[in-house]
Design a protein around this motif. Sequence first.
Motif, PDB file in Angstrom:
ATOM      1  N   CYS A 136       5.962   0.343  -5.010  1.00 25.23           N
ATOM      2  CA  CYS A 136       5.844  -0.976  -4.394  1.00 25.23           C
ATOM      3  C   CYS A 136       6.586  -1.981  -5.255  1.00 25.23           C
ATOM      4  CB  CYS A 136       4.382  -1.416  -4.313  1.00 25.23           C
ATOM      5  SG  CYS A 136       3.419  -0.607  -3.049  1.00 25.23           S
TER       6      CYS A 136
ATOM      7  N   ALA B  89      -2.433   0.525  -9.021  1.00 21.24           N
ATOM      8  CA  ALA B  89      -1.574   1.703  -8.887  1.00 21.24           C
ATOM      9  C   ALA B  89      -1.690   2.600 -10.123  1.00 21.24           C
ATOM     10  CB  ALA B  89      -0.126   1.267  -8.697  1.00 21.24           C
TER      11      ALA B  89
ATOM     12  N   ASN C 156      -3.053   5.573  -5.579  1.00 22.20           N
ATOM     13  CA  ASN C 156      -2.140   6.712  -5.591  1.00 22.20           C
ATOM     14  C   ASN C 156      -0.668   6.312  -5.670  1.00 22.20           C
ATOM     15  OD1 ASN C 156      -4.258   8.620  -5.356  1.00 22.20           O
ATOM     16  ND2 ASN C 156      -4.392   8.175  -3.180  1.00 22.20           N
ATOM     17  N   THR C 157      -0.369   5.017  -5.640  1.00 21.52           N
ATOM     18  CA  THR C 157       1.014   4.555  -5.760  1.00 21.52           C
ATOM     19  C   THR C 157       1.510   4.868  -7.170  1.00 21.52           C
ATOM     20  OG1 THR C 157       0.634   2.772  -4.180  1.00 21.52           O
ATOM     21  CG2 THR C 157       2.541   2.544  -5.620  1.00 21.52           C
TER      22      THR C 157
ATOM     23  N   CYS D  35       4.063   0.239  -9.298  1.00 21.69           N
ATOM     24  CA  CYS D  35       4.022  -1.048  -8.616  1.00 21.69           C
ATOM     25  C   CYS D  35       4.638  -2.098  -9.534  1.00 21.69           C
ATOM     26  CB  CYS D  35       2.584  -1.422  -8.270  1.00 21.69           C
ATOM     27  SG  CYS D  35       2.476  -2.907  -7.270  1.00 21.69           S
TER      28      CYS D  35
ATOM     29  N   ASP E 147       0.815  -1.212   0.000  1.00 18.53           N
ATOM     30  CA  ASP E 147       0.000   0.000   0.000  1.00 18.53           C
ATOM     31  C   ASP E 147       0.850   1.263   0.000  1.00 18.53           C
ATOM     32  OD1 ASP E 147      -2.369  -1.539   0.231  1.00 18.53           O
ATOM     33  OD2 ASP E 147      -2.079  -1.681   2.393  1.00 18.53           O
TER      34      ASP E 147
ATOM     35  N   SER F  83       2.928   4.657  -0.928  1.00 22.60           N
ATOM     36  CA  SER F  83       2.425   5.784  -1.722  1.00 22.60           C
ATOM     37  C   SER F  83       3.281   6.098  -2.940  1.00 22.60           C
ATOM     38  CB  SER F  83       2.304   7.025  -0.843  1.00 22.60           C
ATOM     39  OG  SER F  83       3.574   7.369  -0.317  1.00 22.60           O
TER      40      SER F  83
ATOM     41  N   CYS G 237      -1.333  -5.035  -5.182  1.00 27.73           N
ATOM     42  CA  CYS G 237      -0.911  -3.644  -5.031  1.00 27.73           C
ATOM     43  C   CYS G 237      -2.174  -2.818  -5.213  1.00 27.73           C
ATOM     44  CB  CYS G 237       0.140  -3.297  -6.075  1.00 27.73           C
ATOM     45  SG  CYS G 237       0.836  -1.647  -5.865  1.00 27.73           S
ATOM     46  N   ASN G 238      -2.765  -2.375  -4.116  1.00 28.68           N
ATOM     47  CA  ASN G 238      -4.110  -1.810  -4.205  1.00 28.68           C
ATOM     48  C   ASN G 238      -4.247  -0.368  -3.750  1.00 28.68           C
ATOM     49  OD1 ASN G 238      -3.819  -2.177  -1.508  1.00 28.68           O
ATOM     50  ND2 ASN G 238      -5.606  -3.473  -1.214  1.00 28.68           N
ATOM     51  N   ASN G 239      -3.214   0.438  -3.929  1.00 27.90           N
ATOM     52  CA  ASN G 239      -3.308   1.858  -3.623  1.00 27.90           C
ATOM     53  C   ASN G 239      -3.288   2.625  -4.945  1.00 27.90           C
ATOM     54  OD1 ASN G 239      -3.053   4.496  -2.832  1.00 27.90           O
ATOM     55  ND2 ASN G 239      -1.402   4.140  -1.375  1.00 27.90           N
TER      56      ASN G 239
END
Length: 183
Positions: free
Chosen positions: A9, A45, A26-27, A30, A4, A6, A22-24
Amino acid sequence: MQCDASTKCESGCAGGKCKLDCNNANTALCEQTCAHGACDIKCTAMNCESSCLGGHCTNFKCTAGENCTQNCGLNCTNMRCKAKECDQTCTKGNCKMYCESGSDMCIMSCPGGNCLLHCDGTKCKRDCSGGGCEMSGSGKEVTTPRPTISAITKPSGNAPGPMSAALALFVPGIAYILSVYEY
């Protein structure tokens, strides 16, 4: 394995049968690598680079804000992508690739042959150099070269991340060790 972070990843699975998530949204980037296959891989991402090197990944999904790159060794039966640009490759064939509506550009390649290349994106650029592919979907086929992505939306450089580089060295070593100790 779930990430997660920012900014970036990196997750890898050397043994296979892992869940890489990879579930953000805003990243920025990933990178996911499944060395022996049969993993569930999901990325949401901004930019995703996901690989199922050993193949046989049945749940391989990417919903990115900008770019999705999905690479499968062989027999990935549910590769799904929805992003501004989707780039899907099935090296040794027998994959089912879906580029979903809402995607601007879908680049799909099956050098191994015998793939389903289903494109519902705005533009589709499909290649089946291995032959025996089925092409379907509502997207418009284009023959123009790959679009240039600005440096703002895609991280610069083509070098693999540290996790990918480590796996590239680690996996052959494990394969050698296992081959020495076979019964």
